[in-house]
Scaffold this motif. Structure first.
Motif, PDB file in Angstrom:
ATOM      1  N   ASN A 234      30.155  30.813  61.232  1.00 46.15           N
ATOM      2  CA  ASN A 234      28.608  29.570  61.073  1.00 46.15           C
ATOM      3  C   ASN A 234      28.606  29.461  60.092  1.00 46.15           C
ATOM      4  O   ASN A 234      28.266  30.432  59.007  1.00 46.15           O
ATOM      5  N   PRO A 235      28.591  28.577  59.554  1.00 45.61           N
ATOM      6  CA  PRO A 235      28.187  28.236  57.348  1.00 45.61           C
ATOM      7  C   PRO A 235      27.735  28.518  57.126  1.00 45.61           C
ATOM      8  O   PRO A 235      27.020  28.779  55.854  1.00 45.61           O
ATOM      9  N   ASP A 236      26.601  28.297  57.986  1.00 42.21           N
ATOM     10  CA  ASP A 236      24.830  28.530  57.279  1.00 42.21           C
ATOM     11  C   ASP A 236      24.305  30.148  57.715  1.00 42.21           C
ATOM     12  O   ASP A 236      23.863  29.978  57.128  1.00 42.21           O
ATOM     13  N   GLU A 237      24.684  30.137  59.035  1.00 38.02           N
ATOM     14  CA  GLU A 237      24.376  31.712  59.084  1.00 38.02           C
ATOM     15  C   GLU A 237      25.259  32.916  59.021  1.00 38.02           C
ATOM     16  O   GLU A 237      24.591  34.109  58.751  1.00 38.02           O
ATOM     17  N   HIS A 238      26.818  32.563  59.115  1.00 34.21           N
ATOM     18  CA  HIS A 238      27.713  34.035  58.271  1.00 34.21           C
ATOM     19  C   HIS A 238      28.105  32.858  57.514  1.00 34.21           C
ATOM     20  O   HIS A 238      29.588  32.887  57.264  1.00 34.21           O
ATOM     21  N   ASN A 239      27.393  32.731  56.226  1.00 36.85           N
ATOM     22  CA  ASN A 239      28.750  31.602  54.989  1.00 36.85           C
ATOM     23  C   ASN A 239      29.365  32.531  54.113  1.00 36.85           C
ATOM     24  O   ASN A 239      29.376  34.069  54.201  1.00 36.85           O
ATOM     25  N   SER A 240      30.434  32.490  53.861  1.00 34.86           N
ATOM     26  CA  SER A 240      31.444  33.004  52.974  1.00 34.86           C
ATOM     27  C   SER A 240      31.029  33.934  51.022  1.00 34.86           C
ATOM     28  O   SER A 240      31.419  34.892  51.118  1.00 34.86           O
ATOM     29  N   CYS A 241      30.016  33.817  51.802  1.00 32.22           N
ATOM     30  CA  CYS A 241      29.479  33.350  49.909  1.00 32.22           C
ATOM     31  C   CYS A 241      28.674  34.670  50.312  1.00 32.22           C
ATOM     32  O   CYS A 241      28.378  35.440  50.685  1.00 32.22           O
ATOM     33  N   ASN A 242      28.624  35.961  49.035  1.00 35.00           N
ATOM     34  CA  ASN A 242      28.798  36.945  48.709  1.00 35.00           C
ATOM     35  C   ASN A 242      26.586  37.026  48.462  1.00 35.00           C
ATOM     36  O   ASN A 242      26.490  36.454  47.207  1.00 35.00           O
ATOM     37  N   PRO A 243      25.668  38.102  48.904  1.00 39.00           N
ATOM     38  CA  PRO A 243      24.596  38.107  48.466  1.00 39.00           C
ATOM     39  C   PRO A 243      24.018  38.594  47.152  1.00 39.00           C
ATOM     40  O   PRO A 243      25.150  38.654  46.819  1.00 39.00           O
ATOM     41  N   GLY A 244      23.275  36.712  46.547  1.00 39.63           N
ATOM     42  CA  GLY A 244      23.336  37.429  45.437  1.00 39.63           C
ATOM     43  C   GLY A 244      24.144  37.561  44.059  1.00 39.63           C
ATOM     44  O   GLY A 244      23.440  37.105  42.664  1.00 39.63           O
ATOM     45  N   ASP A 245      25.368  36.553  44.496  1.00 37.10           N
ATOM     46  CA  ASP A 245      26.451  35.631  43.253  1.00 37.10           C
ATOM     47  C   ASP A 245      26.868  34.344  43.548  1.00 37.10           C
ATOM     48  O   ASP A 245      27.491  34.333  42.381  1.00 37.10           O
ATOM     49  N   PHE A 246      26.115  33.851  43.822  1.00 38.11           N
ATOM     50  CA  PHE A 246      25.552  32.305  42.942  1.00 38.11           C
ATOM     51  C   PHE A 246      25.115  32.435  41.454  1.00 38.11           C
ATOM     52  O   PHE A 246      25.440  31.395  41.232  1.00 38.11           O
ATOM     53  N   GLY A 247      24.942  32.945  41.200  1.00 42.12           N
ATOM     54  CA  GLY A 247      24.044  33.177  39.637  1.00 42.12           C
ATOM     55  C   GLY A 247      22.687  32.204  40.012  1.00 42.12           C
ATOM     56  O   GLY A 247      22.437  32.132  40.707  1.00 42.12           O
ATOM     57  N   SER A 248      22.162  32.739  38.739  1.00 40.59           N
ATOM     58  CA  SER A 248      20.769  32.891  38.342  1.00 40.59           C
ATOM     59  C   SER A 248      20.785  31.301  38.681  1.00 40.59           C
ATOM     60  O   SER A 248      19.105  31.138  39.087  1.00 40.59           O
ATOM     61  N   LYS A 249      21.049  31.173  38.058  1.00 38.68           N
ATOM     62  CA  LYS A 249      20.577  28.700  38.332  1.00 38.68           C
ATOM     63  C   LYS A 249      20.489  29.007  39.829  1.00 38.68           C
ATOM     64  O   LYS A 249      19.982  27.555  40.121  1.00 38.68           O
ATOM     65  N   TRP A 250      21.378  29.746  40.709  1.00 41.18           N
ATOM     66  CA  TRP A 250      21.899  28.268  41.475  1.00 41.18           C
ATOM     67  C   TRP A 250      20.860  29.774  42.949  1.00 41.18           C
ATOM     68  O   TRP A 250      21.632  29.611  43.819  1.00 41.18           O
ATOM     69  N   ASP A 251      20.039  30.668  42.696  1.00 39.75           N
ATOM     70  CA  ASP A 251      20.295  31.549  43.692  1.00 39.75           C
ATOM     71  C   ASP A 251      18.943  31.140  44.778  1.00 39.75           C
ATOM     72  O   ASP A 251      18.734  31.226  45.300  1.00 39.75           O
ATOM     73  N   PHE A 252      18.531  29.394  44.194  1.00 36.07           N
ATOM     74  CA  PHE A 252      17.612  28.974  44.907  1.00 36.07           C
ATOM     75  C   PHE A 252      18.600  28.695  46.702  1.00 36.07           C
ATOM     76  O   PHE A 252      17.913  28.306  47.905  1.00 36.07           O
ATOM     77  N   LEU A 253      19.787  28.698  46.358  1.00 36.70           N
ATOM     78  CA  LEU A 253      20.562  28.166  47.398  1.00 36.70           C
ATOM     79  C   LEU A 253      20.493  29.492  49.169  1.00 36.70           C
ATOM     80  O   LEU A 253      20.183  28.654  49.655  1.00 36.70           O
ATOM     81  N   GLU A 254      20.229  30.466  48.560  1.00 39.71           N
ATOM     82  CA  GLU A 254      20.149  31.347  49.615  1.00 39.71           C
ATOM     83  C   GLU A 254      19.128  31.453  50.152  1.00 39.71           C
ATOM     84  O   GLU A 254      18.720  31.928  51.256  1.00 39.71           O
ATOM     85  N   GLN A 255      17.960  30.185  49.688  1.00 43.13           N
ATOM     86  CA  GLN A 255      16.850  29.946  50.889  1.00 43.13           C
ATOM     87  C   GLN A 255      17.344  29.662  51.867  1.00 43.13           C
ATOM     88  O   GLN A 255      16.142  29.710  53.032  1.00 43.13           O
ATOM     89  N   ASN A 256      18.456  28.842  51.999  1.00 39.58           N
ATOM     90  CA  ASN A 256      19.505  27.828  53.365  1.00 39.58           C
ATOM     91  C   ASN A 256      20.424  27.621  54.117  1.00 39.58           C
ATOM     92  O   ASN A 256      20.025  28.048  55.221  1.00 39.58           O
ATOM     93  N   ILE A 257      20.844  29.177  53.512  1.00 36.90           N
ATOM     94  CA  ILE A 257      21.682  30.041  54.316  1.00 36.90           C
ATOM     95  C   ILE A 257      21.669  31.387  54.070  1.00 36.90           C
ATOM     96  O   ILE A 257      20.906  32.273  53.794  1.00 36.90           O
ATOM     97  N   THR A 258      22.428  32.213  55.007  1.00 38.72           N
ATOM     98  CA  THR A 258      22.804  33.113  54.496  1.00 38.72           C
ATOM     99  C   THR A 258      23.903  33.597  54.072  1.00 38.72           C
ATOM    100  O   THR A 258      24.754  33.152  55.318  1.00 38.72           O
TER     101      THR A 258
END
Length: 595
Positions: free
Chosen positions: A336-360
């Motif tokens: 699931n794109p929201d529950e099991h996203n292909s993004c690595n934890p903590g790798d959005f960068g400081s400008k975008w770290d808020f995105l991990e509040q809405n996905i896993t």
């Protein structure tokens, strides 16, 4: 004229501490600007701090490069809308009537123009608007260097500024294992990162280019060529466009699984989820795509909200719209794109770290693509906290849909200094040095002249320009006269010749002429002119205490003497005529005699 009569300014000049090109010229720039009363404080920052400085705008002047093909001009300029990029802050205080919002809207509008004549004119107008603001000082055009051992053949420079194509390299003699020192964004290699193509730093583009592929590729002269799609058709649809891609059959991922439309859709679902797509807003396609689906024939269909001419070109990018195996996702095809996203934890960068509040973010289990090389393993440099790769090994993908590479194993090796890379080449430890960073220009030139029996030195076309970005949102570079003084006060031709041994040439415009729509001659020329620089900061700008440069004084005095001399001569000639003693008689003129 002395420095004491110049308006004193101090600049914070930001450079990357691992960039060998900037390291050799920053002292020249400091000395040049001191002559016109400008003190330069150089700050050499690590990669993370450098990126933070770009974002927060705490710089007066920053060294960087344009992005090169296939990103220029559309994606590079579109990225200026993102506060995380240095250009966003740089253009925040431009001279009226041009405002940042107006310029960004023009960039948005031109990308929706499908008429090529109108589009060309709009781009020329945009480039001229930017040029007149004196925000960027173009320094030199970068011809990316490659040093190749002659036991290898058929290496061709990339059409992309950040990839190193090795699938067509042939082995002439010796081992089928090839050892490489690659450049990493203009610096020495430290790590390939997690090799997740759906994210950015510290993931290295060149490694993603070996492992992963997209629907299409970027070929010579910007031609879009087939990759995982063999054919495509783009037509108007509703208010936007619909692109239908016929997918290549018989393609295998590195794990042996099949490439098909279900896997294509899975990747796009994760990359372009409502949350994650915000991270990819630096370019147009993620913002313009409204739907992606598979039809009954297994074709992959993309739909955009508006007409968007760069669509196919942006699909050639090495990231993020490329494809990993379904088995690499946390829950396979059911991820699931929201529950099991292909993004690595903590790798959005400081400008975008808020995105991990809405996905896993679950990341990818392994770097598994369809590309010509597959990841084998890596070892970390001891005591580096797994942040520096001592050795990374790739192997040829024996089920590759194209020609299977001659290179059986590809090894990337870490070196601490450019001198270490040079020594490894001399001792036969290295087969290739790829890109800007592992060697200085002087070292490349030395190899070209003194080791030509062992190595070929190949240089690509100018794809990028090295530039200084000046911050219009921060004193003193918020003053256009200060920016112009800086531009005219830097003698780039002199230090480029000295430091780069003739390998690079000065440039006067932001983007290379070879970039689409950028073959326009812009004026004034942003080149070295010490008299202009002195006049702007020491005797003719808005803040000059009424002083004037030595050159200007000399010019005025000479002009005054010429005018007075001509005036005396005319009066004297008229007086002679009145007295009947003309200065020149007909007889004297005929004989060529002087009166």
């Amino acid at each position: 004229m002395t420095e004491k009569s110049c308006t004193p300014h101090e600049l914070d000049f930001i450079i990357l501490d691992s960039d060998p090109e900037m390291a050799v010229v920053e002292d020249d720039i400091r000395v040049n600007l001191q002559k016109i009363g400008i003190t330069v404080n150089v700050h050499k920052l690590d990669k993370e701090t450098y990126i933070q400085t770009e974002r927060n705008g705490s710089y007066s002047m920053l060294f960087t490069r344009t992005w090169g093909a296939p990103y220029d001009p559309h994606s590079y300029l579109a990225s200026w809308e993102v506060p995380a990029h240095v250009e966003y802050s740089a253009i925040g205080g431009m001279e009226k009537p041009l405002k940042r919002e107006v310029l960004l809207q023009k960039i948005t509008d031109v990308q929706q123009e499908l008429n090529i004549v109108a589009r060309t004119q709009q781009w020329h107008n945009i480039l001229n608007d930017i040029h007149q603001q004196a925000v960027f000082l173009p320094l030199w055009g970068t011809r990316i260097p490659y040093v190749i051992n002659r036991r290898l053949d058929n290496f061709k420079p990339s059409q992309d500024a950040f990839t190193f194509p090795l699938k067509d390299v042939s082995i002439v003699s010796g081992s089928s294992t090839v050892t490489v020192s690659p450049g990493s964004g203009g610096a020495l290699f430290t790590s390939v990162g997690p090799m997740n193509p759906h994210q950015y730093f510290p993931n290295q583009i060149f490694a993603s280019g070996w492992i992963y592929e997209g629907l299409v590729s970027y070929g010579n002269d910007g031609i879009i060529t087939p990759a995982l799609a063999t054919d495509w058709n783009v037509v108007p649809y509703n208010r936007g466009q619909r692109a239908t891609f016929k997918l290549r059959e018989g393609v295998k991922f590195h794990d042996g699984s099949d490439w098909n439309c279900s896997v294509a859709k899975l990747n796009f679902d994760h990359i372009l989820s409502d949350t994650v797509r915000q991270r990819h807003s630096w370019y147009g396609t993620p913002n313009k795509l409204t739907n992606w689906s598979c039809n009954s024939n297994g074709d992959f269909i993309l739909e955009t909200s508006v007409p968007f001419y760069p669509l196919l070109q942006e699909l050639t990018y090495v990231r993020p719209l490329v494809f990993a195996s379904a088995a690499a996702f946390s829950k396979g095809l059911d991820s699931n794109p929201d529950e099991h996203n292909s993004c690595n934890p903590g790798d959005f960068g400081s400008k975008w770290d808020f995105l991990e509040q809405n996905i896993t973010c679950m990341g990818l289990k392994a770097p598994i693509g369809t590309g010509p090389f597959k990841f084998v393993n890596r070892t970390y440099l001891p005591e580096s906290n797994e942040e520096v790769d001592e050795m990374v090994i790739f192997a040829s993908h024996t089920d590759y849909w194209g020609k299977v590479p001659d290179i059986k194993y590809l090894k990337i090796k870490y070196y601490e200094k450019t001198d270490d890379v040079y020594k490894a080449l001399e001792e036969g430890e290295l087969d290739m040095v790829l890109g800007t960073g592992p060697l200085t220009s002087i070292q490349v030139r030395d190899i070209q002249f003194h080791n030509s029996t062992t190595f070929d030195v190949i240089r690509g076309e100018v794809l990028q320009h090295a530039i200084l970005v000046m911050n219009t949102n921060r004193e003193p570079t918020n003053d256009i006269n200060v920016r112009k003084a800086i531009i005219h006060g830097i003698n780039k031709a002199e230090f480029i010749d000295k430091e780069f041994a003739g390998l690079e040439q000065p440039v006067n415009q932001l983007l290379p002429f070879s970039a689409p729509y950028c073959d326009v001659d812009l004026n004034p020329k942003w080149d070295y002119d010490i008299e202009k620089a002195l006049l702007l900061n020491c005797g003719g700008g808005n803040d000059n205490n009424g002083s004037i440069s030595v050159g200007a004084i000399v010019t005025i005095v000479i002009a005054l003497f010429v005018v007075l001399g001509l005036g005396w001569f005319v009066i004297h000639m008229i007086d002679r005529e009145k007295k009947g003693k003309p200065l020149f008689s007909p007889e004297q003129v005929d004989k060529g005699e002087e009166a």
